[in-house]
Write a protein that holds these residues in place. Structure first.
Motif: not given
Length: 90
Positions: A52-53, A7-11, A82-83, A60-62
Protein backbone atom coordinates in the motif's frame (compact mmCIF):
# COMPACT_ATOMS: atom_id res chain seq x y z
CA UNK A 1 19.84 -9.85 20.71
CA UNK A 2 18.60 -8.15 17.54
CA UNK A 3 14.92 -8.71 18.26
CA UNK A 4 15.23 -6.34 21.22
CA UNK A 5 16.66 -3.48 19.15
CA UNK A 6 13.89 -1.48 17.54
CA UNK A 7 15.11 0.68 14.67
CA UNK A 8 13.59 3.60 12.81
CA UNK A 9 14.20 4.45 9.19
CA UNK A 10 12.91 6.84 6.55
CA UNK A 11 12.94 6.81 2.75
CA UNK A 12 10.93 5.80 -0.29
CA UNK A 13 9.30 2.38 -0.25
CA UNK A 14 9.98 0.59 -3.52
CA UNK A 15 8.94 -2.74 -5.00
CA UNK A 16 11.96 -4.47 -6.54
CA UNK A 17 11.38 -6.53 -9.67
CA UNK A 18 14.62 -8.39 -9.11
CA UNK A 19 14.76 -12.15 -8.62
CA UNK A 20 18.17 -11.95 -6.93
CA UNK A 21 16.88 -9.44 -4.37
CA UNK A 22 13.80 -11.59 -3.70
CA UNK A 23 15.91 -14.73 -3.34
CA UNK A 24 18.42 -13.06 -0.99
CA UNK A 25 15.92 -11.27 1.27
CA UNK A 26 12.66 -13.21 0.78
CA UNK A 27 10.77 -10.01 -0.08
CA UNK A 28 10.22 -7.61 -2.98
CA UNK A 29 10.01 -4.48 -0.80
CA UNK A 30 12.89 -2.12 -0.10
CA UNK A 31 13.49 1.21 1.56
CA UNK A 32 15.44 3.39 -0.87
CA UNK A 33 17.55 6.43 -0.03
CA UNK A 34 16.14 9.32 -2.06
CA UNK A 35 19.54 10.97 -2.45
CA UNK A 36 21.60 8.04 -3.69
CA UNK A 37 18.86 5.73 -5.00
CA UNK A 38 20.56 2.90 -3.09
CA UNK A 39 18.61 0.29 -1.13
CA UNK A 40 18.95 1.09 2.57
CA UNK A 41 16.98 -1.92 3.84
CA UNK A 42 14.95 -4.83 2.56
CA UNK A 43 11.54 -4.74 4.24
CA UNK A 44 9.27 -7.53 5.51
CA UNK A 45 6.16 -7.26 7.63
CA UNK A 46 3.50 -9.40 9.21
CA UNK A 47 1.86 -6.31 10.72
CA UNK A 48 1.59 -3.94 7.72
CA UNK A 49 0.64 -4.29 4.05
CA UNK A 50 3.81 -2.80 2.56
CA UNK A 51 2.34 -2.85 -0.96
CA UNK A 52 0.00 0.00 0.00
CA UNK A 53 3.00 2.30 0.48
CA UNK A 54 4.98 1.66 -2.72
CA UNK A 55 6.27 4.91 -4.22
CA UNK A 56 5.64 6.92 -1.06
CA UNK A 57 8.08 8.54 1.35
CA UNK A 58 7.62 6.71 4.63
CA UNK A 59 8.85 6.59 8.19
CA UNK A 60 8.90 3.14 9.70
CA UNK A 61 9.93 1.28 12.79
CA UNK A 62 10.71 -2.35 13.27
CA UNK A 63 13.37 -4.85 14.18
CA UNK A 64 16.55 -5.83 12.37
CA UNK A 65 16.34 -9.33 10.90
CA UNK A 66 19.23 -11.48 12.09
CA UNK A 67 21.70 -12.52 9.39
CA UNK A 68 21.56 -9.25 7.44
CA UNK A 69 23.57 -7.62 6.06
CA UNK A 70 25.05 -10.87 4.78
CA UNK A 71 28.10 -9.09 3.34
CA UNK A 72 29.71 -5.81 4.41
CA UNK A 73 28.13 -3.01 2.41
CA UNK A 74 24.94 -4.98 1.70
CA UNK A 75 21.53 -3.76 2.79
CA UNK A 76 20.11 -4.78 6.12
CA UNK A 77 16.60 -6.15 6.54
CA UNK A 78 13.88 -4.76 8.79
CA UNK A 79 10.78 -6.56 10.02
CA UNK A 80 8.38 -3.60 9.98
CA UNK A 81 5.91 -3.18 12.84
CA UNK A 82 4.70 0.36 12.08
CA UNK A 83 4.75 2.51 8.96
CA UNK A 84 3.51 6.02 8.28
CA UNK A 85 3.47 8.16 5.15
CA UNK A 86 5.83 11.09 5.78
CA UNK A 87 4.68 13.01 2.70
CA UNK A 88 3.38 12.29 -0.79
CA UNK A 89 5.93 12.77 -3.59
CA UNK A 90 5.09 15.44 -6.15
Amino acid sequence: MLEDQQVRAEGTLAERDDAGFRRRFGTVYALVDEGSGEVSYALKSDAENLGEYVGQHVRLSGYLVEGFPAEPGDAGCISVVRILVAYHPE
